[in-house]
Write a protein that holds these residues in place. Structure first.
Motif, PDB file in Angstrom:
ATOM      1  N   LEU A 160       1.691   3.720  -2.670  1.00  0.00           N
ATOM      2  CA  LEU A 160       0.281   4.436  -2.866  1.00  0.00           C
ATOM      3  C   LEU A 160      -0.217   5.160  -1.984  1.00  0.00           C
ATOM      4  CD1 LEU A 160      -1.660   1.382  -4.972  1.00  0.00           C
ATOM      5  CD2 LEU A 160      -0.820   3.649  -5.914  1.00  0.00           C
ATOM      6  N   TYR A 161       0.143   4.638  -0.755  1.00  0.00           N
ATOM      7  CA  TYR A 161      -0.601   5.393   0.290  1.00  0.00           C
ATOM      8  C   TYR A 161       0.340   6.766   0.768  1.00  0.00           C
ATOM      9  CZ  TYR A 161      -1.961   6.416   5.293  1.00  0.00           C
ATOM     10  OH  TYR A 161      -2.823   7.255   6.263  1.00  0.00           O
ATOM     11  N   GLU A 162       1.408   6.752   0.329  1.00  0.00           N
ATOM     12  CA  GLU A 162       2.538   7.737   0.479  1.00  0.00           C
ATOM     13  C   GLU A 162       2.178   8.799  -0.616  1.00  0.00           C
ATOM     14  OE1 GLU A 162       5.053   8.684   2.737  1.00  0.00           O
ATOM     15  OE2 GLU A 162       4.003   7.071   3.913  1.00  0.00           O
ATOM     16  N   HIS A 163       1.762   8.586  -1.605  1.00  0.00           N
ATOM     17  CA  HIS A 163       1.380   9.434  -2.570  1.00  0.00           C
ATOM     18  C   HIS A 163      -0.241  10.061  -2.755  1.00  0.00           C
ATOM     19  CE1 HIS A 163       5.204   9.333  -4.571  1.00  0.00           C
ATOM     20  NE2 HIS A 163       5.237   8.029  -4.576  1.00  0.00           N
ATOM     21  N   GLN A 164      -0.664   9.851  -1.426  1.00  0.00           N
ATOM     22  CA  GLN A 164      -1.964  10.243  -1.311  1.00  0.00           C
ATOM     23  C   GLN A 164      -2.979   9.291  -2.269  1.00  0.00           C
ATOM     24  OE1 GLN A 164      -2.822  13.129   0.821  1.00  0.00           O
ATOM     25  NE2 GLN A 164      -1.018  13.246   1.585  1.00  0.00           N
ATOM     26  N   LEU A 165      -2.667   8.215  -2.404  1.00  0.00           N
ATOM     27  CA  LEU A 165      -3.669   7.304  -3.329  1.00  0.00           C
ATOM     28  C   LEU A 165      -4.376   6.225  -2.381  1.00  0.00           C
ATOM     29  CD1 LEU A 165      -1.898   7.423  -6.586  1.00  0.00           C
ATOM     30  CD2 LEU A 165      -3.705   8.785  -6.038  1.00  0.00           C
ATOM     31  N   GLY A 166      -4.674   6.557  -1.092  1.00  0.00           N
ATOM     32  CA  GLY A 166      -4.864   5.266  -0.351  1.00  0.00           C
ATOM     33  C   GLY A 166      -6.141   4.904  -0.639  1.00  0.00           C
TER      34      GLY A 166
END
Length: 52
Positions: free
Chosen positions: A22-28
């Protein structure tokens, strides 16, 4: 190690992988929300155990 401990370790590893993706897909923010729900639940359980 018993089966419950192995299940917890696998669950933690799975959760870390999901949060990292999720963090890698800018969904932090989504991962932060999930962690806040987990911490709130843990706090609620601790508080309910102390009141008994």
């Amino acid at each position: 190690m018993n089966l419950k401990m192995i299940g917890l370790i696998i669950g933690y590893i799975f959760a870390i992988i999901i949060l990292f993706e999720l963090y890698e897909h800018q969904l932090g923010a989504v991962s932060f929300f999930i962690l806040s729900v987990v911490f709130f639940t843990a706090t609620y359980r601790q508080k309910s155990l102390k009141s008994k």
